[in-house]
Motif scaffolding. Structure first.
Motif, PDB file in Angstrom:
ATOM      1  N   UNK A  77     -10.929  14.871 -53.855  1.00  0.00           N
ATOM      2  CA  UNK A  77     -11.918  13.652 -54.307  1.00  0.00           C
ATOM      3  C   UNK A  77     -11.597  12.742 -53.103  1.00  0.00           C
ATOM      4  N   UNK A  78     -12.035  13.280 -51.879  1.00  0.00           N
ATOM      5  CA  UNK A  78     -11.688  12.641 -50.739  1.00  0.00           C
ATOM      6  C   UNK A  78     -13.044  11.558 -50.392  1.00  0.00           C
ATOM      7  N   UNK A  79     -12.993  10.497 -49.900  1.00  0.00           N
ATOM      8  CA  UNK A  79     -13.760   9.574 -49.570  1.00  0.00           C
ATOM      9  C   UNK A  79     -13.793   9.493 -47.912  1.00  0.00           C
ATOM     10  N   UNK A  80     -13.324  10.236 -47.109  1.00  0.00           N
ATOM     11  CA  UNK A  80     -13.115  10.240 -45.908  1.00  0.00           C
ATOM     12  C   UNK A  80     -11.874   9.449 -45.217  1.00  0.00           C
ATOM     13  N   UNK A  81     -12.097   9.262 -44.021  1.00  0.00           N
ATOM     14  CA  UNK A  81     -10.820   8.635 -43.279  1.00  0.00           C
ATOM     15  C   UNK A  81     -11.129   7.534 -42.482  1.00  0.00           C
ATOM     16  N   UNK A  82     -10.314   6.566 -42.433  1.00  0.00           N
ATOM     17  CA  UNK A  82     -10.642   5.457 -41.406  1.00  0.00           C
ATOM     18  C   UNK A  82     -10.445   5.811 -39.995  1.00  0.00           C
ATOM     19  N   UNK A  83      -9.736   7.012 -39.854  1.00  0.00           N
ATOM     20  CA  UNK A  83      -9.440   7.418 -38.334  1.00  0.00           C
ATOM     21  C   UNK A  83      -8.277   8.215 -38.232  1.00  0.00           C
ATOM     22  N   UNK A  84      -8.044   8.334 -37.039  1.00  0.00           N
ATOM     23  CA  UNK A  84      -6.864   9.334 -36.643  1.00  0.00           C
ATOM     24  C   UNK A  84      -5.895   8.465 -36.093  1.00  0.00           C
ATOM     25  N   UNK A  85      -4.650   8.174 -36.605  1.00  0.00           N
ATOM     26  CA  UNK A  85      -3.319   7.635 -35.976  1.00  0.00           C
ATOM     27  C   UNK A  85      -2.890   8.328 -34.689  1.00  0.00           C
ATOM     28  N   UNK A  86      -2.583   9.439 -34.593  1.00  0.00           N
ATOM     29  CA  UNK A  86      -2.235  10.038 -33.342  1.00  0.00           C
ATOM     30  C   UNK A  86      -2.650  11.562 -33.427  1.00  0.00           C
ATOM     31  N   UNK A  87      -2.969  11.944 -32.199  1.00  0.00           N
ATOM     32  CA  UNK A  87      -2.738  13.368 -31.793  1.00  0.00           C
ATOM     33  C   UNK A  87      -2.201  13.635 -30.643  1.00  0.00           C
ATOM     34  N   UNK A  88      -1.215  14.622 -30.583  1.00  0.00           N
ATOM     35  CA  UNK A  88      -0.458  15.359 -29.823  1.00  0.00           C
ATOM     36  C   UNK A  88      -0.564  16.569 -29.538  1.00  0.00           C
ATOM     37  N   UNK A  89      -1.086  16.932 -28.002  1.00  0.00           N
ATOM     38  CA  UNK A  89      -1.166  18.468 -27.825  1.00  0.00           C
ATOM     39  C   UNK A  89       0.248  18.912 -27.214  1.00  0.00           C
ATOM     40  N   UNK A  90       0.844  19.876 -27.760  1.00  0.00           N
ATOM     41  CA  UNK A  90       2.172  20.126 -27.489  1.00  0.00           C
ATOM     42  C   UNK A  90       2.367  21.480 -26.595  1.00  0.00           C
ATOM     43  N   UNK A  91       1.397  22.357 -26.912  1.00  0.00           N
ATOM     44  CA  UNK A  91       1.507  23.472 -25.961  1.00  0.00           C
ATOM     45  C   UNK A  91       0.024  24.214 -25.962  1.00  0.00           C
ATOM     46  N   UNK A  92      -0.442  25.112 -25.139  1.00  0.00           N
ATOM     47  CA  UNK A  92      -1.518  25.486 -24.797  1.00  0.00           C
ATOM     48  C   UNK A  92      -2.106  26.468 -26.193  1.00  0.00           C
ATOM     49  N   UNK A  93      -3.326  26.340 -26.502  1.00  0.00           N
ATOM     50  CA  UNK A  93      -3.949  27.298 -27.567  1.00  0.00           C
ATOM     51  C   UNK A  93      -4.347  28.590 -26.400  1.00  0.00           C
ATOM     52  N   UNK A  94      -4.026  29.607 -26.943  1.00  0.00           N
ATOM     53  CA  UNK A  94      -4.458  30.648 -26.197  1.00  0.00           C
ATOM     54  C   UNK A  94      -5.368  31.862 -26.803  1.00  0.00           C
ATOM     55  N   UNK A  95      -5.997  32.389 -26.145  1.00  0.00           N
ATOM     56  CA  UNK A  95      -6.803  33.461 -26.522  1.00  0.00           C
ATOM     57  C   UNK A  95      -5.942  34.391 -27.414  1.00  0.00           C
ATOM     58  N   UNK A  96      -6.471  34.844 -28.626  1.00  0.00           N
ATOM     59  CA  UNK A  96      -5.480  35.678 -29.500  1.00  0.00           C
ATOM     60  C   UNK A  96      -4.619  35.166 -30.086  1.00  0.00           C
ATOM     61  N   UNK A  97      -4.414  33.793 -30.181  1.00  0.00           N
ATOM     62  CA  UNK A  97      -3.490  33.078 -31.122  1.00  0.00           C
ATOM     63  C   UNK A  97      -3.784  33.338 -32.563  1.00  0.00           C
ATOM     64  N   UNK A  98      -2.894  33.375 -33.383  1.00  0.00           N
ATOM     65  CA  UNK A  98      -3.273  33.537 -34.842  1.00  0.00           C
ATOM     66  C   UNK A  98      -2.718  32.007 -35.233  1.00  0.00           C
ATOM     67  N   UNK A  99      -3.506  31.032 -35.810  1.00  0.00           N
ATOM     68  CA  UNK A  99      -3.081  29.589 -36.053  1.00  0.00           C
ATOM     69  C   UNK A  99      -2.579  29.651 -37.699  1.00  0.00           C
ATOM     70  N   UNK A 100      -1.546  28.862 -37.931  1.00  0.00           N
ATOM     71  CA  UNK A 100      -0.991  28.467 -39.025  1.00  0.00           C
ATOM     72  C   UNK A 100      -1.109  26.798 -38.935  1.00  0.00           C
ATOM     73  N   UNK A 101      -1.415  26.347 -40.243  1.00  0.00           N
ATOM     74  CA  UNK A 101      -1.310  24.826 -40.206  1.00  0.00           C
ATOM     75  C   UNK A 101      -0.685  24.422 -41.220  1.00  0.00           C
ATOM     76  N   UNK A 102       0.520  23.811 -40.704  1.00  0.00           N
ATOM     77  CA  UNK A 102       1.554  23.023 -41.773  1.00  0.00           C
ATOM     78  C   UNK A 102       1.062  21.657 -42.132  1.00  0.00           C
ATOM     79  N   UNK A 103       0.845  21.431 -43.552  1.00  0.00           N
ATOM     80  CA  UNK A 103       0.418  20.125 -43.879  1.00  0.00           C
ATOM     81  C   UNK A 103       1.544  19.458 -44.631  1.00  0.00           C
TER      82      UNK A 103
END
Length: 150
Positions: A77-103
């Protein structure tokens, strides 16, 4: 079943994916939205600090958002987001990567001004199949409370 504020206590919420990333989609995203050499040209990328073709950080953020939407936001029952507090890029995204997302839910609190909704702060970490963290994003999302919870 619609997920409400009460379904997001602090702690690990879930793991989503995998999502396979192809070379072609990295090139297509970069050509359209982030046309830098390390995202478009393998030779130039090999000479960059990334040492090879890598997806744009903005591409990775878009993939993370899609994984969040597919994983739980479209059921909440999401009403949206007031923004993003922080984004950090730690390592490169590479062709062939299989991403998993921990929440993870960092905190969940009832709004003082609108008690019918809560503010849930999420930390999402994108990892490749080897478990290497590629990016982290922290963002609050406004989520309605269960009827009768007010």
């Amino acid at each position: 079943m619609t997920l409400t504020f009460e379904d997001f206590p602090p702690g690990r919420f879930g793991m989503f994916g995998p999502r396979h990333v192809t070379r072609d989609e990295i090139l297509a995203f970069a050509a359209e939205f982030d046309p830098q050499p390390m995202h478009l040209d393998e030779e130039a990328a090999s000479k960059s600090m990334l040492r090879g073709l890598s997806g744009s950080g903005w591409h990775l953020c878009s993939l993370m958002m899609r994984m969040m939407a597919d994983g739980f936001i479209t059921r909440a029952a999401s009403l949206g987001s007031p923004g993003v507090d922080e984004v950090r890029w730690l390592s490169p995204l590479r062709p062939g990567d299989d991403l998993l997302l921990e929440v993870d839910v960092l905190e969940a609190r009832v709004s003082k001004s609108r008690p019918g909704l809560g503010i849930v702060k999420f930390k999402c970490t994108a990892r490749n199949a080897a478990g290497q963290a590629l990016a982290e994003m922290t963002s609050p999302i406004l989520i309605e409370r269960r009827e009768g919870a007010v």
